[in-house]
Design an enzyme around this catalytic site. Sequence first.
Site, short mmCIF file in Angstrom:
data_model
loop_
_atom_site.label_atom_id
_atom_site.label_comp_id
_atom_site.label_asym_id
_atom_site.label_seq_id
_atom_site.Cartn_x
_atom_site.Cartn_y
_atom_site.Cartn_z
CD1 TRP A 102 -2.38 -2.13 1.65
CD2 TRP A 102 -3.01 -1.06 -0.21
NE1 TRP A 102 -3.41 -2.83 1.09
CE2 TRP A 102 -3.81 -2.20 -0.05
CE3 TRP A 102 -3.20 -0.25 -1.32
CZ2 TRP A 102 -4.81 -2.54 -0.96
CZ3 TRP A 102 -4.20 -0.59 -2.23
CH2 TRP A 102 -4.99 -1.72 -2.05
CG ASP A 172 -3.56 4.24 3.63
OD1 ASP A 172 -4.67 4.11 4.19
OD2 ASP A 172 -3.21 3.58 2.63
CE LYS A 196 -8.99 -2.75 3.34
NZ LYS A 196 -8.17 -1.89 2.49
C1 LIG Z 1 -7.55 -1.45 1.44
C2 LIG Z 1 -6.45 -0.45 1.53
C3 LIG Z 1 -6.26 0.52 0.56
C4 LIG Z 1 -7.10 0.60 -0.71
O1 LIG Z 1 -8.39 0.99 -0.41
P1 LIG Z 1 -9.47 1.24 -1.57
O2 LIG Z 1 -10.66 1.67 -0.78
O3 LIG Z 1 -9.66 -0.03 -2.30
O4 LIG Z 1 -8.96 2.32 -2.43
C5 LIG Z 1 -5.23 1.44 0.72
N1 LIG Z 1 -4.44 1.41 1.82
C6 LIG Z 1 -4.60 0.48 2.79
C7 LIG Z 1 -3.69 0.50 3.97
C8 LIG Z 1 -5.61 -0.46 2.68
O5 LIG Z 1 -5.77 -1.38 3.64
#
Ligand SMILES: *Cc1c(COP(=O)(O)O)cnc(C)c1O
Length: 360
Positions: A102, A172, A196
């Site tokens: 990521w 993030d 999540k």
């Molecule tokens: C799932 C995830 C993403 C991507 O998320 P999307 O909603 O599919 O754009 C980015 N960063 C992390 C840490 C994630 O767990």
Amino acid sequence: MTRKYNFCSGPATLPVEVLEQAREELLDWQGKGMSVMEMSHRSAEFVSIAEEAERDFRDLLAIPDNYKVLFLQGGATAQFSMVPLNLLRGKEKADYIDTGIWSRKAIDEARRYCTVNVAATAKSSNYTKIPDQAEWQLDPEAAYVHYTPNETIGGVEYQWIPETGEVPLVADMSSSILSRPLDVTRFGCIYAGAQKNIGPAGLTIVIVREDLLGEALPFTPLSFNYKVAADNGSMYNTPPTYAWYLAGLVFKWLKRQGGVEAMAEVNRRKAEKLYQLIDNSGFYNNPIDPSSRSWMNIPFTLKDEALNAKFLAEAEAAGLANLQGHRSVGGMRASIYNAMPEAGVDALIEFMKQFEKQNG
Ligand SMILES: *Cc1c(COP(=O)(O)O)cnc(C)c1O
């Protein structure tokens, strides 16, 4: 009806109580004769839902008044562009820390807008350890420092917050927000896709310090502009209303559990017992350095890869769903976010012990 324990990394399991309340209110929200899904985002009813969700979210993380909370769309992936678009503020460089898939996606996107300095990388440990901050090559001229507190795919997580002085820290937190207490004042900006640890897919929450707003790159689409969103209460255009409402139900649920302090205790316990089982067995393996192990996403392999399909099929039959690892990594992964009850982890551990006994 039998609900399985769902270990999916995202979209992920939601608290049963939340789903039950949503079902209860699906056709007729609080006597208004319609579903939240069918309401104008400008109606008094929806505005009250939206404001209450924001208040509860602010309470949970003790977000100070000088931070805006935005309810957006586009997922964390859209934030990979929105962060540089909004936060470069006339500068041309940004620092990024590379700890896995990521962070690298964020880096690749940022390169479209600025010069990226990868100030540290976990590559030398094959992405099994967060690099110590003493090794970081931070640039004091950088517009911001971006990092990924929890790498959802690799299963590595920071157990500390980086120190970046005057340079705003951007995180993030898609897979770790609300999993433990957080000192928001250490950050310039925090973002998280909802699917999540917050609610359903389609909603993305951004927490951003007010003084960083208003200097977006001139070609920033209005729908990607934090200031436009902030000035319009996240309703410059139609927000993801139903996901926002469900997130609000999750925030109420979290408060009933005792907030993020209580969640942290449960999350620590859930993770520790699963790691313990893995470490004490000669059959399962987790490659991550103990200093950097995630509380939320626990990848593991079996001693014999040929047993993977059998493990997954028998787990599924035992009511344990979605344990397959990410397609880029293989093996297994248990995602155990806030909404995964401790009983789910206990059931997984019991299953893993039995499976080892029969196949080890
Ligand atoms: C799932 C995830 C993403 C991507 O998320 P999307 O909603 O599919 O754009 C980015 N960063 C992390 C840490 C994630 O767990």
